[in-house]
Design a protein around this motif. Structure first.
Motif, short mmCIF file in Angstrom:
data_model
loop_
_atom_site.label_atom_id
_atom_site.label_comp_id
_atom_site.label_asym_id
_atom_site.label_seq_id
_atom_site.Cartn_x
_atom_site.Cartn_y
_atom_site.Cartn_z
N VAL A 98 0.87 -1.18 0.00
CA VAL A 98 0.00 0.00 0.00
C VAL A 98 0.90 1.22 0.00
O VAL A 98 1.80 1.33 0.84
N CYS A 99 0.70 2.13 -0.95
CA CYS A 99 1.44 3.40 -0.97
C CYS A 99 0.60 4.44 -0.24
O CYS A 99 -0.57 4.64 -0.56
N ALA A 100 1.21 5.07 0.76
CA ALA A 100 0.44 5.97 1.63
C ALA A 100 1.14 7.32 1.72
O ALA A 100 2.35 7.38 1.93
N LYS A 101 0.38 8.38 1.56
CA LYS A 101 0.95 9.73 1.62
C LYS A 101 0.31 10.51 2.76
O LYS A 101 -0.90 10.43 2.98
N GLN A 102 1.16 11.27 3.44
CA GLN A 102 0.66 12.12 4.51
C GLN A 102 0.48 13.54 3.96
O GLN A 102 1.36 14.06 3.27
N ILE A 103 -0.67 14.14 4.25
CA ILE A 103 -1.01 15.44 3.64
C ILE A 103 -1.65 16.36 4.68
O ILE A 103 -2.14 15.90 5.71
N PRO A 104 -1.70 17.67 4.39
CA PRO A 104 -2.49 18.57 5.25
C PRO A 104 -3.96 18.14 5.19
O PRO A 104 -4.43 17.69 4.14
N ASP A 105 -4.68 18.27 6.28
CA ASP A 105 -6.06 17.79 6.33
C ASP A 105 -6.92 18.49 5.27
O ASP A 105 -7.07 19.71 5.32
N PRO A 106 -7.45 17.74 4.28
CA PRO A 106 -8.25 18.40 3.24
C PRO A 106 -9.57 18.95 3.77
O PRO A 106 -10.23 19.72 3.08
N GLU A 107 -9.94 18.56 5.00
CA GLU A 107 -11.17 19.12 5.59
C GLU A 107 -10.90 20.49 6.22
O GLU A 107 -11.80 21.09 6.80
N THR A 108 -9.65 20.96 6.13
CA THR A 108 -9.35 22.30 6.64
C THR A 108 -10.31 23.30 6.00
O THR A 108 -10.41 23.35 4.78
N PRO A 109 -11.02 24.09 6.83
CA PRO A 109 -11.94 25.05 6.22
C PRO A 109 -11.18 26.05 5.35
O PRO A 109 -10.04 26.41 5.65
N ALA A 110 -11.82 26.44 4.25
CA ALA A 110 -11.15 27.35 3.31
C ALA A 110 -10.66 28.60 4.02
O ALA A 110 -9.64 29.18 3.66
N SER A 111 -11.39 29.02 5.08
CA SER A 111 -11.00 30.24 5.79
C SER A 111 -9.67 30.07 6.51
O SER A 111 -8.98 31.05 6.78
N ALA A 112 -9.29 28.81 6.83
CA ALA A 112 -8.02 28.56 7.55
C ALA A 112 -6.90 28.14 6.60
O ALA A 112 -5.81 27.82 7.02
N PHE A 113 -7.20 28.14 5.30
CA PHE A 113 -6.24 27.66 4.30
C PHE A 113 -5.30 28.80 3.93
O PHE A 113 -5.72 29.86 3.50
N ARG A 114 -3.98 28.58 4.13
CA ARG A 114 -2.99 29.63 3.89
C ARG A 114 -1.90 29.11 2.95
O ARG A 114 -1.52 27.95 3.02
N ILE A 115 -1.38 30.01 2.14
CA ILE A 115 -0.28 29.68 1.24
C ILE A 115 0.88 30.64 1.52
O ILE A 115 0.65 31.84 1.68
N ASP A 116 2.08 30.10 1.59
CA ASP A 116 3.28 30.93 1.70
C ASP A 116 3.75 31.22 0.27
O ASP A 116 4.28 30.35 -0.41
N ALA A 117 3.52 32.46 -0.18
CA ALA A 117 3.79 32.80 -1.58
C ALA A 117 5.29 32.68 -1.91
O ALA A 117 5.65 32.42 -3.05
N ALA A 118 6.16 32.87 -0.92
CA ALA A 118 7.60 32.83 -1.18
C ALA A 118 8.06 31.43 -1.54
O ALA A 118 8.95 31.24 -2.37
N THR A 119 7.46 30.41 -0.90
CA THR A 119 7.90 29.04 -1.13
C THR A 119 6.89 28.23 -1.94
O THR A 119 7.14 27.07 -2.26
N ASN A 120 5.72 28.82 -2.27
CA ASN A 120 4.65 28.10 -2.96
C ASN A 120 4.22 26.86 -2.18
O ASN A 120 3.90 25.82 -2.76
N ARG A 121 4.22 26.97 -0.85
CA ARG A 121 3.80 25.83 -0.04
C ARG A 121 2.56 26.20 0.76
O ARG A 121 2.36 27.36 1.11
N VAL A 122 1.79 25.17 1.08
CA VAL A 122 0.65 25.36 1.96
C VAL A 122 1.17 25.45 3.40
O VAL A 122 2.03 24.67 3.80
N VAL A 123 0.65 26.43 4.13
CA VAL A 123 1.02 26.56 5.54
C VAL A 123 0.02 25.74 6.34
O VAL A 123 -1.18 26.02 6.31
N PRO A 124 0.49 24.68 7.02
CA PRO A 124 -0.46 23.85 7.75
C PRO A 124 -1.21 24.70 8.79
O PRO A 124 -0.63 25.54 9.45
N ALA A 125 -2.53 24.48 8.87
CA ALA A 125 -3.34 25.24 9.82
C ALA A 125 -2.90 24.87 11.24
O ALA A 125 -2.70 23.69 11.53
N PRO A 126 -2.72 25.87 12.11
CA PRO A 126 -2.24 25.57 13.46
C PRO A 126 -3.20 24.61 14.16
O PRO A 126 -4.42 24.77 14.07
#
Lengths: 267, 319
Positions: A5-33
């Protein structure tokens, strides 16, 4: 049968859109605290598919592989708690910031190193990037047949049988093994491990392999080897100009809505 | 600058599918004066080629073995077409076939694919593909380090073009062997309108509370007219077993762009909105005025759908 089984760990996709943040400098998602990383849902379903095969016969073994940083061991432990037997963590600075191709390259090398694998179960796509590529590229690299978007998976003599949705209908297909299967959500909800299983999973072995263990050239991995380059990650623009239909009763609301739609010539 | 674009077409009842025509429209916009090739496989492919408006060249095989899609057979044919032409960009539909072909073709040609794109541009020799990620919470733009660039394209992202079909038709080999054996096929009961063709879609989600909520929504569909309206559903409703998977609208389901989308008891998760944000007007019927669906809807009706939908039916009948 040896299942992977190939398994990937990811930021919770149920994160509400209001808590969804992107770091523009690195093009990465900032995990919701406060929100932990989770096992990608489709990979949990792939684990469920493998477990159903394991329980349907004897002598079957499941190895779960994850490529990620140290914390990805949590995703491996979750699949071990569901009932898998052994874990492999692919961890190396050389793997970082790759694309689907470099990830599949590392997974293919790990599967070759395991040696006796019959079926690889991947989620149909990871619930973060939604690309749906790794399982298919893996099959190409291994030169194994692939059965994508499975809604059920059974072991049959010398192969696997998969039922899947196609266009407006369904088909049942068979391929010989070894083979790769990508699993879709219609297969069902993954089982939820209970406390004794979580305790037992802590004792199951997890090995860590890096690029050298896999005999891979770091220049072909991670950011150095990627073919698809993420240039920009941004938040989408939304309408946000909803007009609430007023009315003291449902009948008044309905009448106001119908009047509005007729004025707009939508109905 | 002229670019050569190859479109992997799909046939639908002996004609190029709606998405194939959209891909050809996209290819015409990108190719400038370059070649637009189209691959068509299966019985009737060469007869359907002239209907590929926008293509300058078609690569076809009429072998009926191609009709039931099997990835390995199609890949060999597409690779043969790529060997005959000189494509800078390959466009494939984000369909059941395209989801499989994109990554496999990319690997076979030593290049990369961007999946489910809503935009592909040629920026002075740099291919840029834009696509939703994180279930639609983010928009990602990619460039390609290898050639040809490959993109699978979300249906209804581009307009088809009118005009002439291909001047040249080149024959591709037959399908040959496959490592996949088709045991059985069950076409879904083809009753009524397809979701993608409906002008009005009435979709239900978890907020319906129970499967029988769909019976009420069906009455609304019947009132609007079965000739133009059809039922849809969110993944939550499908996963709860309340309705058929074929009704699912969203990232892992169908993509619709109707004139009117009525979302009943749907919270508006990004992965659902990925399948319906092309609708001209979205109406949300929901108990919760703060549900994310309200960020997408033009009109919101706040309340209990069990009271609102019957009144809506009555109001439509009354007028």
């Amino acid at each position: 049968m040896h299942l992977v089984v190939c398994a990937k760990q990811i930021p919770d996709p149920e994160t509400p859109a209001s808590a969804f943040r992107i770091d523009a400098a690195t093009n990465r998602v900032v995990p919701a605290p406060g929100l932990p990383l989770v096992l990608s849902q489709f990979d949990g379903i792939a684990a469920e598919a493998a477990l159903r095969i394991k329980e349907g016969g004897t002598g079957h073994k499941i190895t779960v592989i994850s490529l990620g940083e140290e914390q990805a061991a949590a995703a491996i432990k979750q699949v071990l708690a569901m009932g898998a037997d052994e874990g492999v963590l692919l961890r190396d600075a050389a793997f970082e910031d790759g694309d689907s191709h470099t990830t599949a390259t590392a997974l293919a090398a790990a599967i070759r190193k395991l040696g006796d694998v019959d079926v690889v179960c991947c989620g149909r796509q990871a619930a973060d990037w939604d690309m749906g590529q790794v399982g298919l590229i893996l099959a190409e690299l291994l030169d194994w047949p692939v059965a994508p978007l499975a809604q059920s998976v059974e072991a049959v003599a010398g192969g696997v049988r998969v039922r899947r949705g196609v266009g407006d209908g369904f088909e049942t297909i068979e391929t010989s093994t070894p083979a790769v299967v990508t699993v879709s959500n219609e297969l069902g909800t993954p089982r939820y491990p209970r406390l004794p299983q979580i305790m037992a999973a802590a004792k199951k072995p997890i090995v860590t392999w890096g690029a050298t263990d896999l005999g891979l050239d770091p220049a072909k991995l991670g950011a150095a080897g990627r073919r698809l380059v993420l240039e920009r990650l941004a938040l989408p623009t939304k309408g946000g100009n909803v007009r609430l239909i007023e009315g003291d009763t449902p009948a008044e609301q309905a009448a106001a809505l119908v009047a509005q739609l007729r004025a707009d010539r939508v109905l | 600058m002229p670019r050569n674009v190859l479109v992997v077409g799909e046939l639908n009842d002996g004609a190029p599918s709606a998405t194939t025509r959209e891909l050809l429209g996209a290819a015409c916009g990108i190719a400038a004066s370059g070649e637009v090739g189209v691959v068509l496989l299966g019985a009737g492919a060469s007869a359907a080629a002239p209907a590929c408006a926008g293509a300058t060249r078609a690569y076809t095989s009429d072998d009926a073995e191609y009709d039931a899609f099997r990835g390995d057979q199609w890949l060999r044919a597409i690779v043969a077409a790529l060997d005959l032409g000189d494509a800078d960009l390959v466009l494939i539909a984000q369909s059941t076939a395209g989801r499989e072909l994109g990554p496999r073709l990319a690997q076979r040609r030593g290049t990369a694919v961007a999946m489910d794109c809503t935009q592909v541009v040629d920026d002075g020799g740099t291919w840029r593909a834009t696509r939703p990620a994180y279930g639609g919470n983010a928009i990602a733009t990619y460039t390609f380090a290898t050639r040809p660039a490959i993109a699978t394209v979300r249906p209804k992202s581009f307009a088809a073009v009118e005009g002439d079909g291909p001047a040249t038709i080149t024959a591709l080999p037959g399908a040959g062997e496959s490592r996949t054996r088709i045991v059985s096929r069950e076409p879904a009961a083809a009753e009524g309108l397809r979701l993608e063709d409906a002008r009005v879609v009435v979709s239900g989600g978890r907020g319906l509370g129970a499967a029988d909520g769909f019976a009420l929504l069906q009455q609304l569909v019947d009132t609007i007219g079965r000739d133009r309206a059809v039922l849809g559903a969110s993944r939550a409703a499908v996963d709860l077993g309340w309705c058929a998977q074929s009704m699912q609208v969203g990232l892992t389901g169908r993509v619709v762009a109707p004139d009117l989308y009525i979302a009943v008891g749907i919270s508006g998760a990004s992965q659902h909105m990925s399948g319906c944000s092309g609708a001209r007007t979205i109406i949300a019927i929901n108990r919760d005025a703060d549900a994310s669906i309200m960020d997408f809807a033009r009109y919101g009706v706040i309340g209990d759908y069990k009271q609102i939908v019957p009144e809506l039916i009555a109001a439509l009948r009354g007028g």
